[in-house]
Design a protein around this motif. Structure first.
Motif, short mmCIF file in Angstrom:
data_model
loop_
_atom_site.label_atom_id
_atom_site.label_comp_id
_atom_site.label_asym_id
_atom_site.label_seq_id
_atom_site.Cartn_x
_atom_site.Cartn_y
_atom_site.Cartn_z
N ASN A 116 0.85 -1.19 0.00
CA ASN A 116 0.00 0.00 0.00
C ASN A 116 0.88 1.24 0.00
N PHE A 118 1.05 5.44 0.44
CA PHE A 118 0.40 6.63 0.98
C PHE A 118 1.12 7.84 0.37
N LYS A 138 -4.37 6.87 -0.29
CA LYS A 138 -3.83 5.53 -0.06
C LYS A 138 -4.18 4.69 -1.27
#
Length: 171
Positions: A116, A118, A138
């Protein structure tokens, strides 16, 4: 101007983000350029914020969109195994009839890995050195860096249009 604020080890990601953000802005009718393209890979290195803004202003840049990677996290998830029952049809010759029974089918558990990202995007007015727009996002496990950059850019530009930060000059 679009400026990706990423470390040298993420140079390809920086190039992709800048290129896709420039394309997304150009699709809306804006004259946009990439800092990587205009200044090279070491753009603004060793300069403080005032020096950077003065340089941009001297070069006719009215606004700068910065994109920074705040965090990158890897996740591992376990999907447990399960038991399914599959119907079967059998023939019982003694009773001369068909009977139903169920076989058990076992499925093993497995692990999946995902990454992931950000990110934060900020749009500054170069003349007044004022923050006009800021967004954090995100992204869940993109299929490629190119897709991450393209999707991020389209979403951010669309959000800026919806919030009347910029207008669409398409046409």
């Amino acid at each position: 101007m679009v400026l990706g604020m990423l470390p040298d080890k993420d140079r390809s990601m920086r190039e992709a983000v800048e290129t896709e953000m420039v394309k997304a802005l150009q699709e809306q009718g804006y004259q946009a350029t990439s800092a990587f393209e205009a200044y090279g890979p070491k753009s603004f290195q060793g300069m403080n914020e005032q020096e950077v803004m003065a340089d941009l202003k001297d070069n006719g840049i009215q606004a700068v969109m910065t994109v920074a990677l705040l965090d990158k996290e890897k996740e591992q998830q376990y999907t447990p195994g399960r038991v399914d029952y599959q119907p079967r049809l059998g023939y019982n010759p003694f009773w001369r009839r068909y009977v139903y029974y169920y076989d058990r089918v076992y499925t093993q558990g497995y692990y999946t890995n995902s990454t992931n990202y950000f990110a934060e995007g900020n749009l500054y007015d170069v003349g007044s050195n004022r923050l006009i727009y800021s967004v954090q996002s995100k992204t869940f496990d993109p299929s490629s860096m190119a897709n991450l950059a393209k999707d991020y850019s389209k979403v951010v530009v669309k959000d800026m249009i919806q919030k009347n930060i910029i207008s669409s000059h398409k046409g």
